[in-house]
Design a protein around this motif. Structure first.
Motif, PDB file in Angstrom:
ATOM      1  N   GLU A 142       0.827  -1.201   0.000  1.00 18.32           N
ATOM      2  CA  GLU A 142       0.000   0.000   0.000  1.00 18.32           C
ATOM      3  C   GLU A 142       0.868   1.261   0.000  1.00 18.32           C
ATOM      4  N   GLN A 181       1.463   2.903  -3.390  1.00 15.48           N
ATOM      5  CA  GLN A 181       0.355   3.601  -4.061  1.00 15.48           C
ATOM      6  C   GLN A 181       0.696   5.050  -4.372  1.00 15.48           C
ATOM      7  N   VAL A 202       1.235   3.384 -11.018  1.00 13.41           N
ATOM      8  CA  VAL A 202       0.293   2.577 -10.243  1.00 13.41           C
ATOM      9  C   VAL A 202      -1.002   2.375 -11.022  1.00 13.41           C
ATOM     10  N   GLN A 252      -2.488  -1.224 -12.380  1.00 16.27           N
ATOM     11  CA  GLN A 252      -3.788  -1.721 -11.926  1.00 16.27           C
ATOM     12  C   GLN A 252      -4.705  -2.004 -13.104  1.00 16.27           C
ATOM     13  N   THR A 290      -5.985  -3.505  -6.354  1.00 10.84           N
ATOM     14  CA  THR A 290      -4.948  -2.854  -5.547  1.00 10.84           C
ATOM     15  C   THR A 290      -3.564  -3.292  -6.015  1.00 10.84           C
ATOM     16  N   MET A 291      -2.536  -2.676  -5.437  1.00  9.77           N
ATOM     17  CA  MET A 291      -1.175  -3.105  -5.744  1.00  9.77           C
ATOM     18  C   MET A 291      -0.902  -4.507  -5.217  1.00  9.77           C
TER      19      MET A 291
END
Length: 277
Positions: free
Chosen positions: A189, A192, A211, A215, A263-264
């Motif tokens: 996170e 991000q 990012v 995604q 999400t990552m």
């Protein structure tokens, strides 16, 4: 403006290739995340970039010139996974010994204020908590007023409050001074907020992008719908507009729902797999 490049960087340890033909381009003022599983080659790459070890082959270029990595050490700051500070010295002694290594004027008080070191200034470094030590480590790395700051898993083991505070300070410094930050982390996170991400696995660069683009390429958004009948349905969607349309069309039959964008963590798992390394 490019501040650092690597071209076809390779590092071998005997017959083992730890870093395999990696090329990076980093612009001044960017925050760059270097991600990968354990043993992927991240720390080896960082150690080449800071001059701890020499590449087997390939180039490291600082600015516009091919550089002997030792020549630009004064332009970089480094925070290692394990601290290099003296546990028996106070915070003040550890910091001021570093200050004496440089001839230019350094605003030490500004660093003390930013990293909230006043209350621990006279304490021995070895007596500090993990979060306090990390604040001192980073402040010390910034004493030389570096153009590049390398952080190798700087927040491992820290509580969320300390992690958040450290990243707030670093982001502020980046905006104020144009500091370039290259970091590794297992807390995905944290990536991000990076301007650009490089993902390494088994020594190879397997993905690199922003990012948002990572995604888009490697994740799906998840919509979980609970119907009034008790049935639950989980759907993978390309975008939130699809979710809105489904929820609108079926609103009379839905009792609850949950929507989660990719999400990552999803990007990382989809690229490197779920096998424990």
């Amino acid at each position: 403006m490019k501040i650092l490049q690597t071209k076809n960087l390779v590092k071998k340890f005997g017959n083992k290739i730890a870093v395999d033909n990696i090329s990076l381009t980093i612009d001044q003022g960017e925050m760059i995340a270097l991600l990968g599983p354990n043993g992927a080659g991240k720390s080896t790459t960082i150690n080449m970039l800071i001059g701890m070890i020499q590449p087997t082959s390939g180039q490291i270029i600082f600015g516009e010139e091919t550089t002997d990595i030792r020549a630009y050490r004064s332009k970089i700051g480094v925070v290692f996974q394990s601290s290099v500070l003296d546990s028996n010295l106070t915070v003040a002694d550890n910091i001021m010994l570093r200050v004496k290594m440089y001839f230019k004027h350094i605003n030490v008080q500004s660093l003390i204020n930013k990293f909230e070191l006043s209350s621990i200034w006279k304490q021995k470094y070895g007596s500090l908590s993990g979060g306090q030590k990390r604040r001192v480590d980073i402040a010390r790395a910034l004493i030389s007023d570096p153009k590049l700051l390398f952080l190798d898993e700087p927040s491992t083991g820290l509580d969320i409050q300390t992690r958040t505070k450290i990243w707030e300070i670093l982001d502020g410094l980046r905006k104020e001074t144009g500091l370039t930050i290259i970091f590794t982390t297992h807390y995905l996170e944290e990536s991000q907020n990076a301007d650009f991400i490089y993902i390494i696995d088994q020594g190879k660069l397997i993905a690199d992008d922003t990012v948002l683009e990572l995604q888009k390429k490697y994740t799906k958004n998840i919509l979980k719908v609970v119907y009034k009948t008790g049935k639950t349905q989980k759907m993978e969607l390309d975008n939130k507009n699809e979710a809105i349309q489904i929820l609108t069309d079926k609103k009379s039959a839905i009792s609850d729902f949950e929507y989660r964008p990719g999400t990552m963590d999803d990007v990382f798992m989809n690229l490197t797999g779920r096998k424990i390394r």
